[in-house]
Design a protein around this motif. Structure first.
Motif, PDB file in Angstrom:
ATOM      1  N   ALA A  49       0.836   2.201  -2.398  1.00 15.31           N
ATOM      2  CA  ALA A  49       1.567   3.464  -2.408  1.00 15.31           C
ATOM      3  C   ALA A  49       0.853   4.505  -3.254  1.00 15.31           C
ATOM      4  N   ALA A  50       0.351   4.094  -4.418  1.00 16.09           N
ATOM      5  CA  ALA A  50      -0.342   5.026  -5.311  1.00 16.09           C
ATOM      6  C   ALA A  50      -1.584   5.598  -4.640  1.00 16.09           C
ATOM      7  N   SER A 105      -4.682   1.741 -12.452  1.00 13.47           N
ATOM      8  CA  SER A 105      -6.115   1.951 -12.250  1.00 13.47           C
ATOM      9  C   SER A 105      -6.410   2.620 -10.918  1.00 13.47           C
ATOM     10  N   VAL A 106      -5.487   2.553  -9.967  1.00  8.54           N
ATOM     11  CA  VAL A 106      -5.751   3.167  -8.667  1.00  8.54           C
ATOM     12  C   VAL A 106      -5.825   4.685  -8.775  1.00  8.54           C
ATOM     13  N   GLN A 157       3.061 -11.004  -6.121  1.00 12.60           N
ATOM     14  CA  GLN A 157       1.781 -10.400  -5.734  1.00 12.60           C
ATOM     15  C   GLN A 157       1.985  -9.346  -4.650  1.00 12.60           C
ATOM     16  N   ASN A 158       2.867  -9.641  -3.682  1.00  9.93           N
ATOM     17  CA  ASN A 158       3.174  -8.657  -2.638  1.00  9.93           C
ATOM     18  C   ASN A 158       3.771  -7.388  -3.240  1.00  9.93           C
ATOM     19  N   ALA A 159       4.671  -7.562  -4.200  1.00  6.97           N
ATOM     20  CA  ALA A 159       5.305  -6.407  -4.840  1.00  6.97           C
ATOM     21  C   ALA A 159       4.267  -5.536  -5.548  1.00  6.97           C
ATOM     22  N   ILE A 160       3.340  -6.177  -6.235  1.00 11.46           N
ATOM     23  CA  ILE A 160       2.285  -5.441  -6.943  1.00 11.46           C
ATOM     24  C   ILE A 160       1.375  -4.726  -5.956  1.00 11.46           C
ATOM     25  N   ASP A 161       0.988  -5.428  -4.886  1.00  9.78           N
ATOM     26  CA  ASP A 161       0.088  -4.841  -3.881  1.00  9.78           C
ATOM     27  C   ASP A 161       0.722  -3.628  -3.201  1.00  9.78           C
ATOM     28  N   HIS A 187       5.161   7.115   4.173  1.00 11.72           N
ATOM     29  CA  HIS A 187       4.535   5.813   3.982  1.00 11.72           C
ATOM     30  C   HIS A 187       4.622   5.393   2.512  1.00 11.72           C
ATOM     31  N   VAL A 188       4.339   6.330   1.600  1.00 16.47           N
ATOM     32  CA  VAL A 188       4.416   6.050   0.163  1.00 16.47           C
ATOM     33  C   VAL A 188       5.815   5.584  -0.222  1.00 16.47           C
ATOM     34  N   ASN A 189       6.827   6.304   0.241  1.00 11.93           N
ATOM     35  CA  ASN A 189       8.211   5.922  -0.086  1.00 11.93           C
ATOM     36  C   ASN A 189       8.539   4.535   0.447  1.00 11.93           C
ATOM     37  N   ASP A 190       8.092   4.249   1.667  1.00 15.49           N
ATOM     38  CA  ASP A 190       8.319   2.918   2.245  1.00 15.49           C
ATOM     39  C   ASP A 190       7.697   1.829   1.377  1.00 15.49           C
ATOM     40  N   GLU A 191       6.429   2.054   0.961  1.00 15.34           N
ATOM     41  CA  GLU A 191       5.729   1.034   0.187  1.00 15.34           C
ATOM     42  C   GLU A 191       6.395   0.790  -1.162  1.00 15.34           C
TER      43      GLU A 191
END
Length: 243
Positions: A71-72, A129-130, A62-66, A93-97
């Motif tokens: 990031a998206a 969907s994001v 779930q953490n991986a999906i979140d 921040h996107v790259n980190d996530e």
């Protein structure tokens, strides 16, 4: 016990982040002990999760999906609305996530379970969907900041419980969690400084910031409900692990 407001101010001081009095006041009034993610219930749930390999595998996925979903969203807003200075921070921040998403998935191996391609493909529609998501830049950063404070707090729970359990296999997770923690601290700091600067310029943003904190709190109560439901649905296997 985590004293969130106090600890957050100390974090800023260590990282030479200056915040305004409006920000300080909102944090003192709203980041309180009764928040979902600082509550004794959350501490108990985290301990329960770390005592069940199946629950931990579920939680890490779930953490991986979140992280991928987050990031998206950050990329969308950065590319649409942010000026160059803020955009550069947001794209970092996107790259980190995205890295965190991979790291959480890789940690599943220490639970004795395996992450199969299907685990993520069945969530692809949810993640994609994001891209229909849109928001005002200032409101979005307030929201992201409240989520990053929660993420930092949750990682502290994880490390506290890992240190308590002293499970040799689970302790192998610590370096990755500590790396994620360092990144999350950077995210808390840059978003906190940004929100503080905006609050000084625009007092109307105060209510939006409070609403974002409350939304994250409410959302996390839902997360707690989902974790409890997972326990209910898998009680036989979880009890077998405990035997």
């Amino acid at each position: 016990m985590i004293k969130l407001a106090e600890d957050l101010f100390s974090l800023y001081e260590r990282n030479e982040i200056t915040i305004c009095e409006k920000y300080r006041g909102i944090v003192l009034d709203n980041l309180i002990a009764d928040l979902s993610y600082t509550s004794p219930i959350m501490e108990g749930i985290v301990r329960t999760v770390f005592n069940s390999k199946k629950m931990m595998a579920f939680n890490l996925i779930q953490n991986a999906i979140d992280e991928a979903k987050g990031a998206a969203r950050v990329r969308i807003i950065a590319e649409r609305y942010a000026d160059k200075e803020l955009r550069d921070k947001m794209l970092k921040h996107v790259n980190d996530e995205m890295n965190h998403s991979s790291m959480f998935a890789e940690l599943v191996q220490y639970t004795g379970y395996e992450v199969e391609t299907e685990d993520f493909s069945e969530h692809a529609e949810e993640i994609n969907s994001v891209f229909d998501f849109d928001d005002d830049l200032k409101q979005f950063i307030c929201r992201v900041h409240s989520i990053e404070v929660r993420s930092w707090t949750m990682l502290r729970h994880y490390l506290n419980v890992l240190n308590e359990l002293q499970d040799e296999k689970l302790l192998k997770m610590k370096p990755a969690i500590e790396k994620i923690m360092r990144d999350e601290i950077n995210h808390v700091c840059y978003t906190g400084q940004t929100v503080s600067n905006w609050l000084e310029e625009d007092e109307s943003l105060c209510q939006i910031f409070v609403e974002c904190i409350n939304h994250t709190n409410k959302e996390t109560w839902q997360d707690l409900t989902n974790m409890s439901q997972f326990m209910y649905d898998n009680i036989a296997e979880i009890m077998k692990e405990a035997a």
